[in-house]
Design an enzyme around this catalytic site. Structure first.
Site, PDB file in Angstrom:
ATOM      1  N   ASP A  34      76.033  54.172  -2.879  1.00 28.73           N
ATOM      2  CA  ASP A  34      77.066  53.343  -2.225  1.00 28.73           C
ATOM      3  C   ASP A  34      78.253  54.192  -1.794  1.00 28.73           C
ATOM      4  O   ASP A  34      78.816  54.002  -0.721  1.00 28.73           O
ATOM      5  CB  ASP A  34      77.567  52.244  -3.175  1.00 28.73           C
ATOM      6  CG  ASP A  34      76.484  51.206  -3.413  1.00 28.73           C
ATOM      7  OD1 ASP A  34      75.487  51.221  -2.670  1.00 28.73           O
ATOM      8  OD2 ASP A  34      76.637  50.407  -4.351  1.00 28.73           O
ATOM      9  N   LEU A  80      43.769  39.683  20.176  1.00 29.39           N
ATOM     10  CA  LEU A  80      42.439  40.005  19.642  1.00 29.39           C
ATOM     11  C   LEU A  80      41.562  38.763  19.699  1.00 29.39           C
ATOM     12  O   LEU A  80      42.060  37.640  19.584  1.00 29.39           O
ATOM     13  CB  LEU A  80      42.551  40.426  18.169  1.00 29.39           C
ATOM     14  CG  LEU A  80      43.204  41.761  17.856  1.00 29.39           C
ATOM     15  CD1 LEU A  80      43.430  41.883  16.356  1.00 29.39           C
ATOM     16  CD2 LEU A  80      42.317  42.893  18.339  1.00 29.39           C
ATOM     17  N   GLU A 111      41.122  46.389   8.037  1.00 25.94           N
ATOM     18  CA  GLU A 111      42.477  46.344   7.481  1.00 25.94           C
ATOM     19  C   GLU A 111      42.988  44.920   7.399  1.00 25.94           C
ATOM     20  O   GLU A 111      42.312  43.974   7.819  1.00 25.94           O
ATOM     21  CB  GLU A 111      43.407  47.227   8.321  1.00 25.94           C
ATOM     22  CG  GLU A 111      43.399  46.910   9.801  1.00 25.94           C
ATOM     23  CD  GLU A 111      44.072  48.004  10.643  1.00 25.94           C
ATOM     24  OE1 GLU A 111      43.629  49.161  10.577  1.00 25.94           O
ATOM     25  OE2 GLU A 111      45.025  47.678  11.356  1.00 25.94           O
ATOM     26  N   LYS A 113      45.250  41.634   8.276  1.00 23.99           N
ATOM     27  CA  LYS A 113      45.898  41.074   9.466  1.00 23.99           C
ATOM     28  C   LYS A 113      47.214  40.443   9.008  1.00 23.99           C
ATOM     29  O   LYS A 113      47.231  39.372   8.408  1.00 23.99           O
ATOM     30  CB  LYS A 113      45.002  40.037  10.138  1.00 23.99           C
ATOM     31  CG  LYS A 113      45.589  39.528  11.441  1.00 23.99           C
ATOM     32  CD  LYS A 113      44.596  38.674  12.193  1.00 23.99           C
ATOM     33  CE  LYS A 113      45.060  38.371  13.601  1.00 23.99           C
ATOM     34  NZ  LYS A 113      46.389  37.816  13.707  1.00 23.99           N
ATOM     35  N   LYS A 286      38.188  47.170  13.187  1.00 28.35           N
ATOM     36  CA  LYS A 286      38.256  48.022  14.366  1.00 28.35           C
ATOM     37  C   LYS A 286      37.141  49.059  14.306  1.00 28.35           C
ATOM     38  O   LYS A 286      36.818  49.556  13.217  1.00 28.35           O
ATOM     39  CB  LYS A 286      39.606  48.760  14.403  1.00 28.35           C
ATOM     40  CG  LYS A 286      40.784  47.799  14.404  1.00 28.35           C
ATOM     41  CD  LYS A 286      42.125  48.488  14.261  1.00 28.35           C
ATOM     42  CE  LYS A 286      43.218  47.412  14.271  1.00 28.35           C
ATOM     43  NZ  LYS A 286      44.552  47.910  13.971  1.00 28.35           N
ATOM     44  N   LYS A 310      39.461  35.608  10.835  1.00 28.86           N
ATOM     45  CA  LYS A 310      40.491  34.682  10.347  1.00 28.86           C
ATOM     46  C   LYS A 310      40.009  33.949   9.097  1.00 28.86           C
ATOM     47  O   LYS A 310      38.885  33.453   9.064  1.00 28.86           O
ATOM     48  CB  LYS A 310      40.825  33.648  11.437  1.00 28.86           C
ATOM     49  CG  LYS A 310      41.461  34.241  12.689  1.00 28.86           C
ATOM     50  CD  LYS A 310      42.839  34.783  12.419  1.00 28.86           C
ATOM     51  CE  LYS A 310      43.997  34.017  12.932  1.00 28.86           C
ATOM     52  NZ  LYS A 310      44.136  33.412  14.150  1.00 28.86           N
ATOM     53  N   CYS A 404      73.149   8.192  -6.155  1.00 25.32           N
ATOM     54  CA  CYS A 404      72.400   9.183  -6.920  1.00 25.32           C
ATOM     55  C   CYS A 404      71.363   8.485  -7.801  1.00 25.32           C
ATOM     56  O   CYS A 404      71.702   7.553  -8.533  1.00 25.32           O
ATOM     57  CB  CYS A 404      73.375   9.994  -7.783  1.00 25.32           C
ATOM     58  SG  CYS A 404      72.539  11.088  -8.936  1.00 25.32           S
ATOM     59  N   CYS A 407      72.722   8.994 -11.586  1.00 23.11           N
ATOM     60  CA  CYS A 407      73.972   8.465 -12.143  1.00 23.11           C
ATOM     61  C   CYS A 407      74.585   7.372 -11.261  1.00 23.11           C
ATOM     62  O   CYS A 407      75.680   6.894 -11.542  1.00 23.11           O
ATOM     63  CB  CYS A 407      74.976   9.602 -12.364  1.00 23.11           C
ATOM     64  SG  CYS A 407      75.597  10.308 -10.825  1.00 23.11           S
TER      65      CYS A 407
END
Ligand code: IVH
Length: 667
Positions: A34, A80, A111, A113, A286, A310, A404, A407
């Protein structure tokens, strides 16, 4: 002279920022960092003529821009084709093999997605010069100052790359950040983000890059769009090279021979999807070799050499039985859907938040409706909407409560906010939520005191507010004979309470439930100001000067500490002997520069104690194992982290071996 100092300081800050954010292995303490960062900010403010757009100070964002400039992609950013299910993956493989004329197994690179927003980063001679969104694929928008705030975007490549290099990837919001930001938004009565993807996409398109920085987004590279010279012969090679240039490349992706290996991969990924720190919506497969990619080429939609596999949507249908109204710890009253239990993405869901009344009306859900439930970006369950043709004829539009539910105080709605609020500070439901928060694991960590017991203590008058927890011992005689409790559990509870009196200051601050002060904020405050007294007395300018504290947070903090009720509460804590530990400085530097990961069950320590010990001795903790991890301590039940450690060759210790490394008397 100044120019030289500035250069040196920038290099130093950039180095330490990388060690911290990218490598998860800092070399200096947060406060030393910092100090360096502030010095750099001061120098830059005093010497605007020496401005550098890629200075590490750009990471926190800069003044807003009037609009985004359109930017034409040098190479279009295509989409794609999708594959759903194994059959469609096999057809993709057949198409690939036919096109390249082979019966042999093709080498793929599989890999993750990433579920976010795509971005393109252009480097000129190693300097980040322009970043653009995908836009319509041909033309995007220049969002360069925003991109500089993303974790994992090197402002300068770590190795020389002459000429132009365009790196592509996805901007995501980590699930933990999503949950933290949404909790804070809800608290403030603001609209919540629907899912991490929207939060990331929206964050990327902020005109004020300081707002992008606040979203704490991350960049995950997946490829190269354009490179002056041949970049790598394969996708695997490209990712390795990107890693070497300073990008954070995930390690899940791998080269695989043949489509059957790819199918196993996507199934494995689907099984571990929930454990990833960010959302994914599938895998991308790929063709690994770049020359084969060239042979396959493109259709107008996308490459023939890649496909998106997917995952099935994590959605389910169920009946909405009722809408309950829940009172939060600051009095916000929010609707919750009570559902006929249903399994969504492997988890049984029986309640789902509807966020606020406006959201409920916008979604038009009514008790009795059949609704679609989903786990948003596989995080928290939510009601997507009703199935209208199954709506019962008598389903009524829900009305907002006027008082509420706990209450009966008339509810209020603050100007410009969506949240309904119970203004009664003594509302039992608020106190219940405050107590539940206070005793939570990441706050005062009082084991054995859950929601049910708190409700009972409140009901029977044993506790009435936060400090009264520390007067529970006065009721010991009555408690030990109370039904279902017993001497042992009460003794344990009283011991826990006693021990909690000296929890570290950041935990105590977080436990108090000060608006806008979350776990991180509490740590920043404690680190910057050191003591509770200093925080109590800090004025707005002092607070605003602290990292991550903006004017709104500063105003909330001073208002909270200025309230006579809260002052009385803090005094009561003090009178009852609550002394949060202010010592932030490490006990020693035994573990300095090391990163530790704990996994599995520990027997002699609680996880929190063990982590505290590592921190006290100057070490850093991480929740995931990487090459940068120094040690993994694995107990019974350790799973994937242990396996990862073994595969990366990270030393693994048993709990006893960990203990043996600690100086005597630590426990
Ligand atoms: S490769 C030519 N790899 O998914 C297109 N895309 O549905 C090459 N995405 O627009 C894209 N993770 O934004 C690729 N590992 C990954 C990805 C990925 C996420 C996004 C990307 C793309 C969209 C296509």
């Amino acid at each position: 002279m100044v120019a030289e100092e500035l250069l040196e300081l920038r290099a130093k800050v950039a180095h330490h920022a990388d060690r911290y954010y990218r490598d998860d292995a800092p070399e200096i303490s947060d406060s030393e960092y910092d100090t360096l960062f502030r010095r750099l900010q001061e120098l830059e403010a005093a010497h605007p003529e020496l401005h550098d757009p890629n200075s590490p100070t750009a990471r926190i964002g800069s003044a807003p821009v009037a609009g985004f400039e359109p930017h034409r992609h040098q190479i279009p950013m295509l989409s794609l084709d999708n594959a759903f299910g194994e059959t469609e993956l096999r057809s993709f493989d057949e198409r690939v093999r036919k096109a390249i004329g082979t019966d042999d197994a093709v080498q793929y690179f599989a890999e993750l997605k990433y579920d976010g927003a795509s971005i393109s980063l252009t480097y000129l001679d190693g300097e980040l010069t322009i970043a653009t969104t995908r836009g319509d694929g041909t033309t995007g928008e220049a969002v360069t100052p925003n991109a500089r705030t993303l974790a994992g975007v090197p402002l300068r490549l770590t190795k020389p790359v002459p000429g132009t290099l365009e790196v592509r990837g996805e901007v995501v919001m980590l699930k933990s950040v999503f949950e933290e930001l949404n909790a804070a938004r809800l608290e403030r009565g603001e609209q919540v983000f629907a899912n991490p993807r929207n939060a990331a996409a929206g964050g990327l398109r902020q005109l004020d890059s300081r707002l992008t920085a606040q979203r704490r987004l991350s960049f995950l590279p997946y490829g190269v769009g354009f490179s002056q010279d041949a970049f790598a012969p394969s996708q695997a090679g490209a990712l390795d090279r990107l890693r070497n240039l300073g990008f954070v490349v995930r390690s899940e992706g791998k080269p695989l021979l043949g489509i059957e290996a790819v199918i196993s991969f996507v199934n494995e990924v689907q099984a571990m999807r929930a454990a990833l720190p960010f959302g994914i919506d599938g895998c991308v497969i790929k063709v690994n070799q770049v020359d084969l990619q060239g042979e396959l080429g493109f259709t107008s939609r996308g490459p023939r050499w890649a496909i998106a596999y997917k995952f099935p949507a994590e959605q389910a249908f169920t009946k909405l039985e009722a809408i309950a109204w829940q009172v939060g710890r600051t009095g916000n009253v929010t609707p919750v859907a009570e559902l006929v239990p249903v399994v969504v993405g492997g988890v049984t869901v029986s309640r789902a938040t509807l966020h606020n009344y406006d959201e409920l009306i916008r979604k038009d859900v009514r008790p009795g409706d059949t609704v679609i439930v989903q786990r948003a970006g596989d995080v928290i369950p939510e009601v997507v909407g009703p199935v209208l043709d199954q709506r019962p004829a008598d389903a009524e539009v829900p009305t907002a409560p006027t008082e509420c539910p706990a209450c009966q105080t008339a509810l209020v709605r603050r100007e410009g906010q969506v949240a309904l609020k119970c203004p009664n500070r003594s509302c039992p439901a608020q106190i219940q939520s405050q107590l539940e928060h206070f005793v939570g694991r990441r706050m005062m960590d009082i084991d054995g005191l859950g929601g049910k017991l708190i409700a009972r203590f409140l009901d029977e008058g044993f506790v009435s507010d936060l400090p009264s927890l520390y007067r529970l011992h006065e009721h010991r005689d009555k408690l030990v004979v109370a039904e279902g409790l017993g001497e042992r559990s009460i003794n344990n509870l009283l011991e826990e309470l006693e021990a909690s009196k000296t929890r570290p200051l950041p935990r105590f601050l977080f436990a108090l439930g000060i608006p806008e002060v979350g776990e991180r904020g509490a740590q920043d405050l404690a680190r910057a100001l050191g003591s509770l007294d200093a925080i109590r007395q800090a004025d707005e300018p002092t607070l605003v000067a602290i990292e991550n504290v903006g004017p709104r947070t500063a105003a909330e903090i001073t208002a909270w500490f200025g309230s006579p009720e809260n002052q009385a509460m803090l005094d009561a804590f003090w009178d009852l002997g609550v002394r949060p530990t202010e010592a932030e400085a490490p006990t020693g530097d035994l573990f300095a520069g090391q990163t530790w990961v704990f996994t599995g069950k520990l027997e002699k320590f609680t996880r929190e104690m063990a982590e505290e010990v590592v921190r006290r001795w100057g070490g850093k903790l991480s929740s995931s194992v990487s090459k940068k991890t120094s040690f993994v301590v694995a107990g019974p039940g350790a799973g994937s982290k242990l396996a990862t450690a073994e595969s990366l060759g990270v030393p693994v210790l048993t709990e006893d071996e960990f203990l043996a490394r600690l100086p005597e008397g630590t426990l």
